[in-house]
Design a protein around this motif. Structure first.
Motif, PDB file in Angstrom:
ATOM      1  N   LEU A 262       0.827  -1.211   0.000  1.00 58.92           N
ATOM      2  CA  LEU A 262       0.000   0.000   0.000  1.00 58.92           C
ATOM      3  C   LEU A 262       0.856   1.254   0.000  1.00 58.92           C
ATOM      4  CD1 LEU A 262      -2.854  -1.000   2.495  1.00 58.92           C
ATOM      5  CD2 LEU A 262      -2.890  -1.011  -0.009  1.00 58.92           C
ATOM      6  N   GLY A 263       1.955   1.216   0.752  1.00 57.70           N
ATOM      7  CA  GLY A 263       2.851   2.366   0.764  1.00 57.70           C
ATOM      8  C   GLY A 263       3.497   2.600  -0.588  1.00 57.70           C
ATOM      9  N   ASP A 264       3.897   1.516  -1.250  1.00 55.46           N
ATOM     10  CA  ASP A 264       4.498   1.646  -2.581  1.00 55.46           C
ATOM     11  C   ASP A 264       3.497   2.197  -3.584  1.00 55.46           C
ATOM     12  OD1 ASP A 264       6.926   0.652  -1.697  1.00 55.46           O
ATOM     13  OD2 ASP A 264       6.416  -1.431  -2.194  1.00 55.46           O
ATOM     14  N   PHE A 265       2.278   1.666  -3.545  1.00 56.07           N
ATOM     15  CA  PHE A 265       1.235   2.122  -4.460  1.00 56.07           C
ATOM     16  C   PHE A 265       0.945   3.609  -4.256  1.00 56.07           C
ATOM     17  CE2 PHE A 265      -3.290   3.049  -5.090  1.00 56.07           C
ATOM     18  CZ  PHE A 265      -3.433   2.746  -6.427  1.00 56.07           C
ATOM     19  N   THR A 266       0.761   4.010  -3.005  1.00 58.96           N
ATOM     20  CA  THR A 266       0.448   5.412  -2.708  1.00 58.96           C
ATOM     21  C   THR A 266       1.580   6.336  -3.128  1.00 58.96           C
ATOM     22  OG1 THR A 266      -0.904   4.725  -0.811  1.00 58.96           O
ATOM     23  CG2 THR A 266      -0.210   7.020  -0.886  1.00 58.96           C
ATOM     24  N   SER A 267       2.810   5.941  -2.822  1.00 65.65           N
ATOM     25  CA  SER A 267       3.956   6.778  -3.161  1.00 65.65           C
ATOM     26  C   SER A 267       4.073   6.961  -4.671  1.00 65.65           C
ATOM     27  CB  SER A 267       5.239   6.145  -2.609  1.00 65.65           C
ATOM     28  OG  SER A 267       6.371   6.923  -2.938  1.00 65.65           O
ATOM     29  N   SER A 268       3.895   5.882  -5.432  1.00 60.44           N
ATOM     30  CA  SER A 268       4.004   5.974  -6.888  1.00 60.44           C
ATOM     31  C   SER A 268       2.898   6.838  -7.474  1.00 60.44           C
ATOM     32  CB  SER A 268       3.959   4.576  -7.516  1.00 60.44           C
ATOM     33  OG  SER A 268       5.142   3.875  -7.270  1.00 60.44           O
ATOM     34  N   MET A 269       1.672   6.680  -6.982  1.00 65.62           N
ATOM     35  CA  MET A 269       0.570   7.464  -7.526  1.00 65.62           C
ATOM     36  C   MET A 269       0.747   8.953  -7.235  1.00 65.62           C
ATOM     37  SD  MET A 269      -1.289   5.419  -9.231  1.00 65.62           S
ATOM     38  CE  MET A 269       0.329   4.735  -9.646  1.00 65.62           C
ATOM     39  N   ILE A 270       1.298   9.280  -6.066  1.00 68.22           N
ATOM     40  CA  ILE A 270       1.564  10.688  -5.757  1.00 68.22           C
ATOM     41  C   ILE A 270       2.625  11.242  -6.703  1.00 68.22           C
ATOM     42  CG2 ILE A 270       2.539  12.247  -4.022  1.00 68.22           C
ATOM     43  CD1 ILE A 270       1.236  10.510  -1.874  1.00 68.22           C
ATOM     44  N   SER A 271       3.685  10.475  -6.914  1.00 67.67           N
ATOM     45  CA  SER A 271       4.761  10.923  -7.807  1.00 67.67           C
ATOM     46  C   SER A 271       4.258  11.098  -9.236  1.00 67.67           C
ATOM     47  CB  SER A 271       5.924   9.928  -7.779  1.00 67.67           C
ATOM     48  OG  SER A 271       6.517   9.871  -6.503  1.00 67.67           O
ATOM     49  N   VAL A 272       3.468  10.122  -9.725  1.00 66.10           N
ATOM     50  CA  VAL A 272       2.938  10.208 -11.089  1.00 66.10           C
ATOM     51  C   VAL A 272       1.985  11.383 -11.216  1.00 66.10           C
ATOM     52  CG1 VAL A 272       1.455   9.053 -12.786  1.00 66.10           C
ATOM     53  CG2 VAL A 272       3.248   7.761 -11.620  1.00 66.10           C
ATOM     54  N   ALA A 273       1.117  11.577 -10.208  1.00 72.01           N
ATOM     55  CA  ALA A 273       0.156  12.678 -10.262  1.00 72.01           C
ATOM     56  C   ALA A 273       0.871  14.029 -10.277  1.00 72.01           C
ATOM     57  CB  ALA A 273      -0.797  12.596  -9.077  1.00 72.01           C
ATOM     58  N   MET A 274       1.884  14.184  -9.436  1.00 68.15           N
ATOM     59  CA  MET A 274       2.612  15.450  -9.384  1.00 68.15           C
ATOM     60  C   MET A 274       3.412  15.678 -10.663  1.00 68.15           C
ATOM     61  SD  MET A 274       3.944  15.395  -5.417  1.00 68.15           S
ATOM     62  CE  MET A 274       4.815  16.964  -5.580  1.00 68.15           C
ATOM     63  N   GLY A 275       4.116  14.638 -11.123  1.00 69.99           N
ATOM     64  CA  GLY A 275       4.909  14.785 -12.344  1.00 69.99           C
ATOM     65  C   GLY A 275       4.043  15.021 -13.560  1.00 69.99           C
ATOM     66  N   PHE A 276       2.941  14.260 -13.670  1.00 71.00           N
ATOM     67  CA  PHE A 276       2.038  14.441 -14.804  1.00 71.00           C
ATOM     68  C   PHE A 276       1.381  15.818 -14.758  1.00 71.00           C
ATOM     69  CE2 PHE A 276      -2.318  14.371 -16.390  1.00 71.00           C
ATOM     70  CZ  PHE A 276      -2.111  14.007 -17.710  1.00 71.00           C
ATOM     71  N   GLY A 277       0.949  16.243 -13.570  1.00 67.90           N
ATOM     72  CA  GLY A 277       0.319  17.561 -13.442  1.00 67.90           C
ATOM     73  C   GLY A 277       1.246  18.675 -13.892  1.00 67.90           C
ATOM     74  N   LEU A 278       2.499  18.622 -13.442  1.00 68.64           N
ATOM     75  CA  LEU A 278       3.479  19.620 -13.874  1.00 68.64           C
ATOM     76  C   LEU A 278       3.717  19.542 -15.375  1.00 68.64           C
ATOM     77  CD1 LEU A 278       6.130  19.373 -11.003  1.00 68.64           C
ATOM     78  CD2 LEU A 278       4.688  21.344 -11.531  1.00 68.64           C
ATOM     79  N   GLY A 279       3.774  18.305 -15.895  1.00 65.84           N
ATOM     80  CA  GLY A 279       3.988  18.129 -17.324  1.00 65.84           C
ATOM     81  C   GLY A 279       2.862  18.731 -18.141  1.00 65.84           C
ATOM     82  N   PHE A 280       1.624  18.538 -17.698  1.00 64.87           N
ATOM     83  CA  PHE A 280       0.475  19.029 -18.450  1.00 64.87           C
ATOM     84  C   PHE A 280       0.401  20.554 -18.433  1.00 64.87           C
ATOM     85  CE2 PHE A 280      -4.019  20.228 -18.825  1.00 64.87           C
ATOM     86  CZ  PHE A 280      -4.320  19.656 -20.048  1.00 64.87           C
ATOM     87  N   VAL A 281       0.531  21.165 -17.247  1.00 64.74           N
ATOM     88  CA  VAL A 281       0.372  22.622 -17.148  1.00 64.74           C
ATOM     89  C   VAL A 281       1.519  23.368 -17.819  1.00 64.74           C
ATOM     90  CG1 VAL A 281      -0.980  22.448 -15.030  1.00 64.74           C
ATOM     91  CG2 VAL A 281       1.484  22.747 -14.877  1.00 64.74           C
TER      92      VAL A 281
END
Length: 268
Positions: free
Chosen positions: A68-87
């Motif tokens: 669960l910790g691995d899943f949460t950490s990866s999703m946070i990283s992907v969400a932040m990186g993708f969000g920055l990439g999109f904007v």
């Protein structure tokens, strides 16, 4: 005025849906058969354990309080990186498409950097930012930015220039052209860029989280590789694939809602 409900499906549409589900089941059955054959092969059994062994491996990771910790950490990283990439990709792509000097300066470097594997410059980012989440987010941001920027840029360039010229003749300014012509026509390309950007973010996880991350699906795959725990490692790989499939399905749902006006090619 009475509200109209959904149009009932025709017999042909019902038949096509049924056929599509049948093909999906056939595809799944073939994949499971191939997987099973690999799991009993002399040279492939260790690398491709079958479903019961993979489930046991994932249970082990749950017992270690890691999954669960691995899943949460990866999703946070992907969400932040993708969000920055999109904007960042959206305005840069529009500037590149509208202004030739901006394109001449930026496009060569985008084409140069996006051909370099992320794993090649990951150590440089770690040296610059140190260990933790920051290098993972930056690496995902770079990869998603490159993918989405070039996709949106080419989408804007493919807009029928006759519409823009006609709008200018009728007295429209740049703001009117952007909001009334360019942006609506670019929505399908933006959604395609989002789909490709999400895929790029997930495929970059292994490189991103091997840069000193404390947790994450990519980091754990590298760790399990060193200890030869292939059961859990394959489970993590499958989990990333499932996440990508769900995200792609969600983007498809949004695309159907936003681009229902677009003419679709009928499948044979």
């Amino acid at each position: 005025m009475s509200k109209q409900g959904k149009r009932p499906l025709t017999q042909a549409e019902k038949r096509n849906r049924l056929i599509n589900w049948l093909w999906l089941l056939v595809s799944l059955a073939v994949a499971l058969a191939v997987w099973f054959c690999l799991s009993i092969g002399e040279k492939t059994a260790r690398s491709f354990p079958f479903i019961p062994a993979v489930i046991d491996g994932m249970k082990t990771m749950l017992d270690r309080d890691a999954l669960l910790g691995d899943f949460t950490s990866s999703m946070i990283s992907v969400a932040m990186g993708f969000g920055l990439g999109f904007v960042t990709a959206l305005p840069v792509a529009f500037l590149m498409a509208w202004y030739t000097p901006v394109r001449k300066i930026i496009e060569p470097w985008i084409n140069f950097i996006r051909n370099i594997p992320a794993l090649a410059y990951a150590p440089l980012i770690v040296i610059m930012l140190g260990v933790g989440r920051a290098p993972s987010v930056v690496l995902i941001w770079i990869c998603t930015f490159m993918t989405m920027c070039i996709t949106i840029f080419h989408g804007i360039r493919n807009i029928d220039n006759t519409l823009v010229k006609a709008a200018k003749v009728l007295g429209a300014n740049d703001m009117d052209i952007f909001f009334r012509i360019t942006l609506p026509a670019t929505v399908p390309f933006i959604l395609t860029a989002v789909r490709l950007g999400l895929s790029a973010g997930l495929t970059t996880l292994l490189a991103a989280e091997s840069t000193g991350a404390q947790a994450g699906l990519g980091m754990r795959i590298r760790t399990l590789q060193t200890t030869f725990e292939t059961n859990a490692m394959l489970g993590y790989i499958i989990l990333i694939g499932i996440i990508g499939t769900l995200l792609n399905t969600f983007v498809d749902f949004i695309e159907r809602r936003l681009t229902s006006w677009q003419e679709k090619r009928e499948e044979a």
